[in-house]
Scaffold this motif. Structure first.
Motif, PDB file in Angstrom:
ATOM      1  N   SER A 221      21.630  74.756  88.212  1.00  0.00           N
ATOM      2  CA  SER A 221      21.451  73.986  89.467  1.00  0.00           C
ATOM      3  C   SER A 221      19.958  74.301  89.940  1.00  0.00           C
ATOM      4  N   ILE A 222      19.734  75.421  90.039  1.00  0.00           N
ATOM      5  CA  ILE A 222      18.516  75.966  90.812  1.00  0.00           C
ATOM      6  C   ILE A 222      17.627  75.341  89.674  1.00  0.00           C
ATOM      7  N   ILE A 223      17.624  75.599  88.349  1.00  0.00           N
ATOM      8  CA  ILE A 223      16.481  75.259  87.571  1.00  0.00           C
ATOM      9  C   ILE A 223      16.150  73.560  87.456  1.00  0.00           C
ATOM     10  N   GLY A 224      17.358  72.828  87.575  1.00  0.00           N
ATOM     11  CA  GLY A 224      17.453  71.428  87.589  1.00  0.00           C
ATOM     12  C   GLY A 224      16.498  71.036  89.052  1.00  0.00           C
ATOM     13  N   SER A 225      16.920  71.644  90.151  1.00  0.00           N
ATOM     14  CA  SER A 225      16.215  71.420  91.547  1.00  0.00           C
ATOM     15  C   SER A 225      14.690  71.667  91.559  1.00  0.00           C
ATOM     16  N   PHE A 226      14.378  72.877  90.819  1.00  0.00           N
ATOM     17  CA  PHE A 226      13.153  73.234  90.450  1.00  0.00           C
ATOM     18  C   PHE A 226      12.344  72.144  89.640  1.00  0.00           C
ATOM     19  N   LEU A 227      12.805  71.810  88.676  1.00  0.00           N
ATOM     20  CA  LEU A 227      12.435  70.719  87.770  1.00  0.00           C
ATOM     21  C   LEU A 227      12.037  69.425  88.319  1.00  0.00           C
ATOM     22  N   ILE A 228      12.933  69.090  89.250  1.00  0.00           N
ATOM     23  CA  ILE A 228      12.892  67.806  90.156  1.00  0.00           C
ATOM     24  C   ILE A 228      11.694  67.851  91.101  1.00  0.00           C
ATOM     25  N   LEU A 229      11.851  69.054  91.746  1.00  0.00           N
ATOM     26  CA  LEU A 229      10.611  69.280  92.719  1.00  0.00           C
ATOM     27  C   LEU A 229       9.515  69.305  92.088  1.00  0.00           C
ATOM     28  N   ILE A 230       9.277  69.976  91.033  1.00  0.00           N
ATOM     29  CA  ILE A 230       7.891  70.071  90.459  1.00  0.00           C
ATOM     30  C   ILE A 230       7.482  68.830  89.825  1.00  0.00           C
ATOM     31  N   GLY A 231       8.309  67.796  89.460  1.00  0.00           N
ATOM     32  CA  GLY A 231       8.149  66.497  88.790  1.00  0.00           C
ATOM     33  C   GLY A 231       7.970  65.644  90.123  1.00  0.00           C
ATOM     34  N   ILE A 232       8.207  65.730  91.108  1.00  0.00           N
ATOM     35  CA  ILE A 232       7.834  65.020  92.429  1.00  0.00           C
ATOM     36  C   ILE A 232       6.474  65.271  92.854  1.00  0.00           C
ATOM     37  N   ILE A 233       6.475  66.522  92.900  1.00  0.00           N
ATOM     38  CA  ILE A 233       4.893  67.076  93.318  1.00  0.00           C
ATOM     39  C   ILE A 233       3.717  66.375  92.383  1.00  0.00           C
ATOM     40  N   LEU A 234       4.024  66.616  90.945  1.00  0.00           N
ATOM     41  CA  LEU A 234       3.006  65.942  90.196  1.00  0.00           C
ATOM     42  C   LEU A 234       2.873  64.470  90.247  1.00  0.00           C
ATOM     43  N   LEU A 235       4.009  63.801  90.577  1.00  0.00           N
ATOM     44  CA  LEU A 235       3.764  62.313  90.589  1.00  0.00           C
ATOM     45  C   LEU A 235       3.055  61.952  92.035  1.00  0.00           C
ATOM     46  N   PHE A 236       3.243  62.969  93.302  1.00  0.00           N
ATOM     47  CA  PHE A 236       2.584  62.969  94.373  1.00  0.00           C
ATOM     48  C   PHE A 236       1.216  63.138  94.365  1.00  0.00           C
ATOM     49  N   VAL A 237       0.788  64.276  93.396  1.00  0.00           N
ATOM     50  CA  VAL A 237      -0.715  64.561  93.155  1.00  0.00           C
ATOM     51  C   VAL A 237      -1.218  63.468  92.451  1.00  0.00           C
ATOM     52  N   LYS A 238      -0.456  62.606  91.459  1.00  0.00           N
ATOM     53  CA  LYS A 238      -1.318  61.776  90.815  1.00  0.00           C
ATOM     54  C   LYS A 238      -1.405  60.536  91.765  1.00  0.00           C
ATOM     55  N   GLY A 239      -0.593  60.174  92.610  1.00  0.00           N
ATOM     56  CA  GLY A 239      -0.627  59.123  93.739  1.00  0.00           C
ATOM     57  C   GLY A 239      -1.782  59.404  94.454  1.00  0.00           C
ATOM     58  N   LEU A 240      -2.170  60.705  94.714  1.00  0.00           N
ATOM     59  CA  LEU A 240      -3.309  60.902  95.724  1.00  0.00           C
ATOM     60  C   LEU A 240      -4.543  61.159  94.838  1.00  0.00           C
ATOM     61  N   SER A 241      -4.460  61.486  93.799  1.00  0.00           N
ATOM     62  CA  SER A 241      -5.612  61.767  93.013  1.00  0.00           C
ATOM     63  C   SER A 241      -6.702  60.626  92.864  1.00  0.00           C
ATOM     64  N   VAL A 242      -7.983  60.855  92.903  1.00  0.00           N
ATOM     65  CA  VAL A 242      -9.027  59.705  92.675  1.00  0.00           C
ATOM     66  C   VAL A 242      -9.421  59.550  91.448  1.00  0.00           C
ATOM     67  N   GLU A 243      -9.569  58.227  90.998  1.00  0.00           N
ATOM     68  CA  GLU A 243      -9.870  58.119  89.706  1.00  0.00           C
ATOM     69  C   GLU A 243     -10.956  57.119  89.661  1.00  0.00           C
ATOM     70  N   TYR A 244     -12.288  57.643  89.044  1.00  0.00           N
ATOM     71  CA  TYR A 244     -13.589  57.222  89.067  1.00  0.00           C
ATOM     72  C   TYR A 244     -14.116  57.129  87.509  1.00  0.00           C
ATOM     73  N   ILE A 245     -15.177  56.472  87.716  1.00  0.00           N
ATOM     74  CA  ILE A 245     -16.041  56.051  86.534  1.00  0.00           C
ATOM     75  C   ILE A 245     -17.292  56.694  86.651  1.00  0.00           C
ATOM     76  N   ASP A 246     -18.031  57.825  85.968  1.00  0.00           N
ATOM     77  CA  ASP A 246     -19.152  58.410  85.831  1.00  0.00           C
ATOM     78  C   ASP A 246     -20.229  57.508  85.396  1.00  0.00           C
ATOM     79  N   ALA A 247     -21.603  58.218  85.646  1.00  0.00           N
ATOM     80  CA  ALA A 247     -22.686  57.504  85.147  1.00  0.00           C
ATOM     81  C   ALA A 247     -22.715  57.209  83.870  1.00  0.00           C
TER      82      ALA A 247
END
Length: 160
Positions: A92-118
């Protein structure tokens, strides 16, 4: 010989009444009566106290005279239940940790900026989405596994 008979023999060998036996162990007379009549069994802490007070080995107290009795079965069952509970807690602890990490990764992806360089190269953290979903999925699988094993063990215990 079952555990109740064993307790009764120890008490009678010491020439004690149930009340006196109970006083030595700081329990009620009814508890001693219930043990002797196999209505319930003492926990491991009480077995250790009995062993110390009456100078009897735990091996003799639990196993009796080289045969499996109800106390031996209880100690074995308690040990397996403890191991199962620890396993469930760790999963259960491992499962909770994995879910938390997954949510954080998805949140970071949602906040990250995507751009095209020169040079026309797209800069995107695309790898965060599959890793995030994999972590959430793995955490859910962990919870489902713990739930199914718990339900199966309760069902087996009820039928026993």
């Amino acid at each position: 010989m079952d555990f109740g008979e064993q307790i009764k023999n120890i008490r009678q060998k010491e020439k004690l009444t149930q009340e006196q036996f109970a006083m030595k162990l700081n329990v009620s007379r009814q508890a001693v009566s219930n043990w002797e009549n196999n209505k319930n069994l003492p926990d491991i802490g009480m077995l250790i106290l009995m062993s110390d007070v009456f100078q009897i080995s735990l091996d003799y107290l639990i196993k009796g005279e080289n045969e499996m009795n109800n106390m031996t079965e209880k100690v074995i069952k308690d040990g397996s239940e403890t191991r199962r509970a620890k396993y469930n807690m760790v999963c259960s602890i491992i499962g909770s940790f994995l879910i938390l990490i997954g949510i954080i990764l998805l949140f970071v992806k949602g906040l990250s900026v995507e751009y095209i360089d020169a040079q026309g190269v797209l800069h995107e953290n695309f790898f965060l989405v599959p890793i995030g979903f994999l972590c959430v999925f793995s955490g859910l699988i962990s919870f489902i596994t713990v739930g199914i094993t718990t339900i199966i063990s309760k069902f087996k215990n009820r039928n026993s």
